[in-house]
Design a protein around this motif. Structure first.
Motif, PDB file in Angstrom:
ATOM      1  N   THR A  82      -0.090  -8.593  11.322  1.00 58.28           N
ATOM      2  CA  THR A  82       0.352  -8.324   9.949  1.00 58.28           C
ATOM      3  C   THR A  82      -0.250  -9.266   8.895  1.00 58.28           C
ATOM      4  OG1 THR A  82       2.372  -7.396  10.854  1.00 58.28           O
ATOM      5  CG2 THR A  82       2.377  -7.868   8.502  1.00 58.28           C
ATOM      6  N   PRO A  83      -0.274 -10.580   9.125  1.00 57.69           N
ATOM      7  CA  PRO A  83      -0.880 -11.440   8.089  1.00 57.69           C
ATOM      8  C   PRO A  83      -2.344 -11.079   7.807  1.00 57.69           C
ATOM      9  CG  PRO A  83       0.388 -12.763   9.629  1.00 57.69           C
ATOM     10  CD  PRO A  83       0.351 -11.375  10.198  1.00 57.69           C
ATOM     11  N   LEU A  84      -3.068 -10.645   8.824  1.00 52.20           N
ATOM     12  CA  LEU A  84      -4.459 -10.228   8.599  1.00 52.20           C
ATOM     13  C   LEU A  84      -4.498  -8.952   7.767  1.00 52.20           C
ATOM     14  CD1 LEU A  84      -7.529 -10.365   9.020  1.00 52.20           C
ATOM     15  CD2 LEU A  84      -7.212  -9.205  11.223  1.00 52.20           C
ATOM     16  N   ARG A  85      -3.600  -8.011   8.074  1.00 50.14           N
ATOM     17  CA  ARG A  85      -3.572  -6.759   7.304  1.00 50.14           C
ATOM     18  C   ARG A  85      -3.234  -7.049   5.841  1.00 50.14           C
ATOM     19  NH1 ARG A  85       0.802  -4.107   9.979  1.00 50.14           N
ATOM     20  NH2 ARG A  85       0.510  -2.411   8.491  1.00 50.14           N
ATOM     21  N   LEU A  86      -2.293  -7.965   5.624  1.00 51.57           N
ATOM     22  CA  LEU A  86      -1.948  -8.372   4.254  1.00 51.57           C
ATOM     23  C   LEU A  86      -3.151  -9.004   3.550  1.00 51.57           C
ATOM     24  CD1 LEU A  86       1.579  -9.956   4.797  1.00 51.57           C
ATOM     25  CD2 LEU A  86       1.031  -8.259   3.028  1.00 51.57           C
ATOM     26  N   ASP A 141     -11.145  -3.776  -6.366  1.00 52.76           N
ATOM     27  CA  ASP A 141     -10.226  -3.078  -7.254  1.00 52.76           C
ATOM     28  C   ASP A 141      -9.662  -1.811  -6.588  1.00 52.76           C
ATOM     29  OD1 ASP A 141      -8.846  -2.804  -9.625  1.00 52.76           O
ATOM     30  OD2 ASP A 141     -10.432  -1.624 -10.583  1.00 52.76           O
ATOM     31  N   ILE A 142      -9.378  -1.916  -5.313  1.00 48.14           N
ATOM     32  CA  ILE A 142      -8.809  -0.778  -4.585  1.00 48.14           C
ATOM     33  C   ILE A 142      -7.318  -1.045  -4.382  1.00 48.14           C
ATOM     34  CG2 ILE A 142      -8.848   0.542  -2.425  1.00 48.14           C
ATOM     35  CD1 ILE A 142     -11.766  -0.219  -2.094  1.00 48.14           C
ATOM     36  N   PRO A 143      -6.451  -0.208  -4.949  1.00 40.51           N
ATOM     37  CA  PRO A 143      -5.012  -0.491  -4.920  1.00 40.51           C
ATOM     38  C   PRO A 143      -4.373  -0.146  -3.581  1.00 40.51           C
ATOM     39  CG  PRO A 143      -5.401   1.565  -6.055  1.00 40.51           C
ATOM     40  CD  PRO A 143      -6.744   1.066  -5.601  1.00 40.51           C
ATOM     41  N   ILE A 144      -4.459  -1.062  -2.632  1.00 39.21           N
ATOM     42  CA  ILE A 144      -3.857  -0.801  -1.329  1.00 39.21           C
ATOM     43  C   ILE A 144      -2.971  -1.962  -0.905  1.00 39.21           C
ATOM     44  CG2 ILE A 144      -5.639   0.728  -0.425  1.00 39.21           C
ATOM     45  CD1 ILE A 144      -6.822  -1.707   0.986  1.00 39.21           C
ATOM     46  N   SER A 145      -2.128  -1.692   0.076  1.00 38.28           N
ATOM     47  CA  SER A 145      -1.283  -2.747   0.645  1.00 38.28           C
ATOM     48  C   SER A 145      -1.427  -2.686   2.160  1.00 38.28           C
ATOM     49  CB  SER A 145       0.168  -2.542   0.235  1.00 38.28           C
ATOM     50  OG  SER A 145       0.739  -1.506   1.013  1.00 38.28           O
ATOM     51  N   THR A 165      -6.067  -2.664  11.950  1.00 38.49           N
ATOM     52  CA  THR A 165      -7.259  -3.309  12.487  1.00 38.49           C
ATOM     53  C   THR A 165      -7.711  -2.566  13.747  1.00 38.49           C
ATOM     54  OG1 THR A 165      -5.927  -4.881  13.744  1.00 38.49           O
ATOM     55  CG2 THR A 165      -6.681  -5.587  11.574  1.00 38.49           C
ATOM     56  N   THR A 166      -9.001  -2.676  14.048  1.00 47.54           N
ATOM     57  CA  THR A 166      -9.570  -1.969  15.198  1.00 47.54           C
ATOM     58  C   THR A 166     -10.478  -2.903  15.995  1.00 47.54           C
ATOM     59  OG1 THR A 166     -11.413  -1.216  13.810  1.00 47.54           O
ATOM     60  CG2 THR A 166      -9.552   0.286  14.055  1.00 47.54           C
ATOM     61  N   SER A 204      -8.634 -13.226  18.141  1.00 45.15           N
ATOM     62  CA  SER A 204      -9.678 -13.027  17.135  1.00 45.15           C
ATOM     63  C   SER A 204      -9.100 -12.573  15.800  1.00 45.15           C
ATOM     64  CB  SER A 204     -10.698 -12.002  17.635  1.00 45.15           C
ATOM     65  OG  SER A 204     -11.353 -12.476  18.782  1.00 45.15           O
ATOM     66  N   GLN A 205      -8.025 -11.796  15.847  1.00 49.21           N
ATOM     67  CA  GLN A 205      -7.396 -11.365  14.594  1.00 49.21           C
ATOM     68  C   GLN A 205      -6.809 -12.549  13.836  1.00 49.21           C
ATOM     69  OE1 GLN A 205      -5.182  -7.468  14.241  1.00 49.21           O
ATOM     70  NE2 GLN A 205      -5.041  -7.766  16.435  1.00 49.21           N
ATOM     71  N   VAL A 206      -6.210 -13.481  14.579  1.00 46.86           N
ATOM     72  CA  VAL A 206      -5.615 -14.640  13.912  1.00 46.86           C
ATOM     73  C   VAL A 206      -6.724 -15.506  13.299  1.00 46.86           C
ATOM     74  CG1 VAL A 206      -4.131 -16.663  14.187  1.00 46.86           C
ATOM     75  CG2 VAL A 206      -3.592 -14.573  15.428  1.00 46.86           C
ATOM     76  N   ILE A 207      -7.839 -15.639  14.029  1.00 50.36           N
ATOM     77  CA  ILE A 207      -8.986 -16.376  13.480  1.00 50.36           C
ATOM     78  C   ILE A 207      -9.499 -15.683  12.210  1.00 50.36           C
ATOM     79  CG2 ILE A 207     -11.395 -17.055  13.920  1.00 50.36           C
ATOM     80  CD1 ILE A 207     -10.587 -17.375  16.916  1.00 50.36           C
ATOM     81  N   ALA A 208      -9.634 -14.366  12.276  1.00 49.60           N
ATOM     82  CA  ALA A 208     -10.127 -13.611  11.111  1.00 49.60           C
ATOM     83  C   ALA A 208      -9.172 -13.762   9.924  1.00 49.60           C
ATOM     84  CB  ALA A 208     -10.303 -12.137  11.473  1.00 49.60           C
ATOM     85  N   TRP A 209      -7.877 -13.786  10.221  1.00 46.87           N
ATOM     86  CA  TRP A 209      -6.874 -13.967   9.154  1.00 46.87           C
ATOM     87  C   TRP A 209      -7.092 -15.296   8.431  1.00 46.87           C
ATOM     88  CZ3 TRP A 209      -2.199 -17.177  10.414  1.00 46.87           C
ATOM     89  CH2 TRP A 209      -1.407 -17.400   9.277  1.00 46.87           C
ATOM     90  N   LYS A 210      -7.215 -16.376   9.198  1.00 50.79           N
ATOM     91  CA  LYS A 210      -7.414 -17.702   8.599  1.00 50.79           C
ATOM     92  C   LYS A 210      -8.725 -17.733   7.806  1.00 50.79           C
ATOM     93  CE  LYS A 210      -3.903 -20.182   9.924  1.00 50.79           C
ATOM     94  NZ  LYS A 210      -3.068 -20.853   8.901  1.00 50.79           N
ATOM     95  N   TYR A 211      -9.701 -17.007   8.301  1.00 52.12           N
ATOM     96  CA  TYR A 211     -11.024 -16.977   7.668  1.00 52.12           C
ATOM     97  C   TYR A 211     -10.951 -16.319   6.286  1.00 52.12           C
ATOM     98  CZ  TYR A 211     -16.119 -16.021   7.459  1.00 52.12           C
ATOM     99  OH  TYR A 211     -17.442 -15.949   7.111  1.00 52.12           O
TER     100      TYR A 211
END
Lengths: 417, 417
Positions: free
Chosen positions: B89-93, B104-108, B114-115, B294-301
């Motif tokens: 979830t933090p990565l998706r956010l 400028d893409i209005p998404i949440s 993620t894939t 890897s997702q958590v790493i990508a999130w921090k990145y």
């Protein structure tokens, strides 16, 4: 504000008739209702025996830290790059060696492909082997997500009951004879022979050998799924079916999820090179290659001997939890409730008196502060209502005891009706 | 010795008729012959302009080291555990916020899943949207592995030519009218609008908006694949098509492969929550969840601002290589050879005089010490023979120059015939 407004609009007033774009098969894909219900449980203070998660205390965090540091210092260019579809070669070599030494299975790297977890292996097997209408034999009960993976490929499932010694191969033989009379053939027998999910039982050696004889006689492939095999808390080890596989009929699935950490999503397939080759081509179009970084970490973990040193620690951690659950069941459960006595793995399987529907009972159990997985979804034909899966790896002993106590109370009330 | 003997036996004397167990669809899956040929090239001293790999020098190894250390110290229990199918979830956010700010893409987060790399997104889109016979419009040429992923689901491909401004939407409109007259409908238009693979060209803003109008008018879905969008070396940025997507018809695919490292296999889909929901159910049965670590790493990145700081460094590294290739082409290529002038990305696309088959010419080029990817496989209908893809990200400037020189010599000899 603008964003919030637009997001709200989007959810409240769909701009498209979304359903009409979906494929026929996608229209048939439904989220599991149980999974939805259990999502809620996980955020409350209910004791959940419903999970299938390893305990994070068993993750070798320090070792992973050391390995990761070394990987980035010495192998960064390779570990961060695309890899080959078949997998990181040193890992494939290390796994082949590990399986040779540990299980006496004569394989080399050509027999091995790594996968994005065992779940991907199940999907790829479906893709490569299953035509619509092909007969797939599964244990009753069996691993829910294997049913889901295979189902997409539209097989016909045949269920063979389990007992305390694993799949009943005599019943399988009867079924094979019956099908032969109807001019039908079994394509695949899918089994989790060791510490089965969900039942916790283990197929004995005699049955393993008999299953291979039947495979040869009736010409089918065996998919041996072995995620829990290393987690033995008592009793004598039994070799994987693959160890006696003279003809190359066994497609063996291994995973690091329970012996390292599931977050790395590293599994592997050990099978005939001819099968591996086709599975590789199939994998190429679904995700190109498995996470390289995690594969390099897994390689160091096996090759550096950490795996063999860490397994006893996991066992030491889980054994008291298994014991606590069996003890609590003995102490609290009313007559008429039966359960398996697993020598390893993660799950106990309980059978309640006929007439109790564990799916309907779940809400009451949750109200009493305990959750489990109703057994129905583990049957390909969804024809058994009075069973449940209980996990003992995720919550500590005292909570297991309290959870089983609450569950027993729920069942007693249900039995009074 | 015993092992060697058994392995040798197994390879020399098959114990099973392997082919007969494969599904109909698997029998049709073939390894790419080009891929096989290029495998050999990569081990020799040939200058390979055939790859599609980012340069390892662009991987932010130090940053990854710091982040990984922090992740294991603070988030190990989560980062090493199974995650939800929809993604961390933090990565998706963080991705939603990044796309809002940058494009400028209005998404949440509800619009994001993620894939396991973008390749998985392509496969899932096939699974969720394509019925056999559905019409999928692709650019000619287009990304080879997208064709492979979709092909499994048996669509009918319609090709629309590219020019220097991307997909020719006028030709698309003509085709849509034509199909409408035949009572046929397009289900999906698949496009890589920015620094296209393999052609390197970028669709201009006017065409992007026109494509959306056509999508609304003819009721199709747009799959916008954007792996290279951040790698701009010259010219003015153009927003993703998704930025003007009022109706929710665009399924946007992003990836960390070219802005962090491909070894992490982290991509994402940004689309209507209704589409995301179905894609999530489909993903559940193919791999349960994307690599959590890897997702958590990508999130921090992303969240730590490293991504925005690192992109300019990648650009700085690749720009001279792009320039070197364009300069060398100008210097060495004979009249009659044309090529694209990409403002970003990884590839130049060259078109030779009619009559030259680049697939047949490859062996001669390799003999002269240079490799490329023949263009044929990038066309859904495999109907164009005289094109090739040239990669400029993987080998250094001086080698690019030498490689193009060798290639020009090969072409000149071929033109003399």
């Amino acid at each position: 504000m603008e964003l919030e407004k637009r997001l709200k609009e989007k959810l409240e007033a769909p701009t498209l008739d979304y359903e009409k774009y979906f494929s026929e098969k996608a229209l048939g894909m439904k989220a599991s209702e149980i999974r939805e219900l259990l999502k809620l449980v996980e955020t409350s203070d209910v004791i959940s025996l419903a999970g299938g998660l390893p305990a994070p205390e068993t993750f070798p965090v320090e070792i992973i830290g050391e390995i990761t540091k070394e990987v980035l210092e010495k192998h960064a260019a390779q570990a961060l790059q695309y890899g080959t579809t078949k997998g990181f070669t040193p890992l494939r070599l290390a796994l082949a060696e590990w399986m040779r030494e540990r299980y006496d299975i004569p394989i080399s790297k050509v027999d091995i492909m790594t996968t994005s977890g065992s779940q991907q292996a199940l999907d790829l097997i479906g893709r490569v082997f299953i035509n619509p209408g092909d007969i797939i034999v599964v244990e009753a009960p069996t691993y829910l997500a294997a049913l889901q993976a295979f189902k997409y490929y539209e097989p016909e499932f045949v269920q063979i009951p389990l007992d305390d010694e694993g799949m009943n191969v005599d019943l399988l033989e009867e079924k094979l004879q019956e099908l032969e009379k109807e001019g039908k053939k079994v394509k695949i027998v899918y089994t989790i022979p060791t510490f089965q999910n969900p039942a916790g039982v283990t197929m004995n050696e005699k049955r393993r050998k008999r299953l291979l004889e039947l495979a040869s006689q009736y010409d089918f492939i065996i998919v041996e799924d072995n995620p829990y095999g290393e987690l033995r808390y008592s009793g004598e080890p039994v070799k994987p079916i693959k160890a006696w596989d003279e003809e190359g009929r066994v497609i063996y699935l291994g995973t690091f999820s329970k012996i390292l950490a599931p977050g790395f999503r590293i599994g592997w397939i050990a099978a005939e090179p001819h099968f591996i080759r086709k599975l590789e081509i199939a994998k190429q179009s679904v995700d190109l290659c498995t996470n390289t970084f995690s594969q390099v970490i897994a390689w160091k973990y096996v090759e550096g001997g950490y795996l063999d040193k860490h397994i006893p620690k996991i066992i030491e951690f889980y054994k008291p939890r298994r014991d606590a659950m069996l003890k609590a069941l003995e102490e609290f459960m009313p007559d008429g409730v039966k359960w398996t006595k697993p020598e390893g793995g993660m799950f106990v399987w309980a059978t309640l008196p006929e007439g109790i529907d564990t799916k309907l009972m779940l809400e009451k159990a949750v109200a009493k502060g305990v959750a489990y997985v109703p057994g129905e979804a583990f049957f390909a034909h969804r024809d058994v209502k009075n069973t449940m899966r209980l996990n003992f790896t995720y919550v500590p002993e005292e909570k297991i005891r309290e959870g089983i106590k609450r569950l027993a109370e729920t069942i007693k009330e249900e039995m009074k009706k």
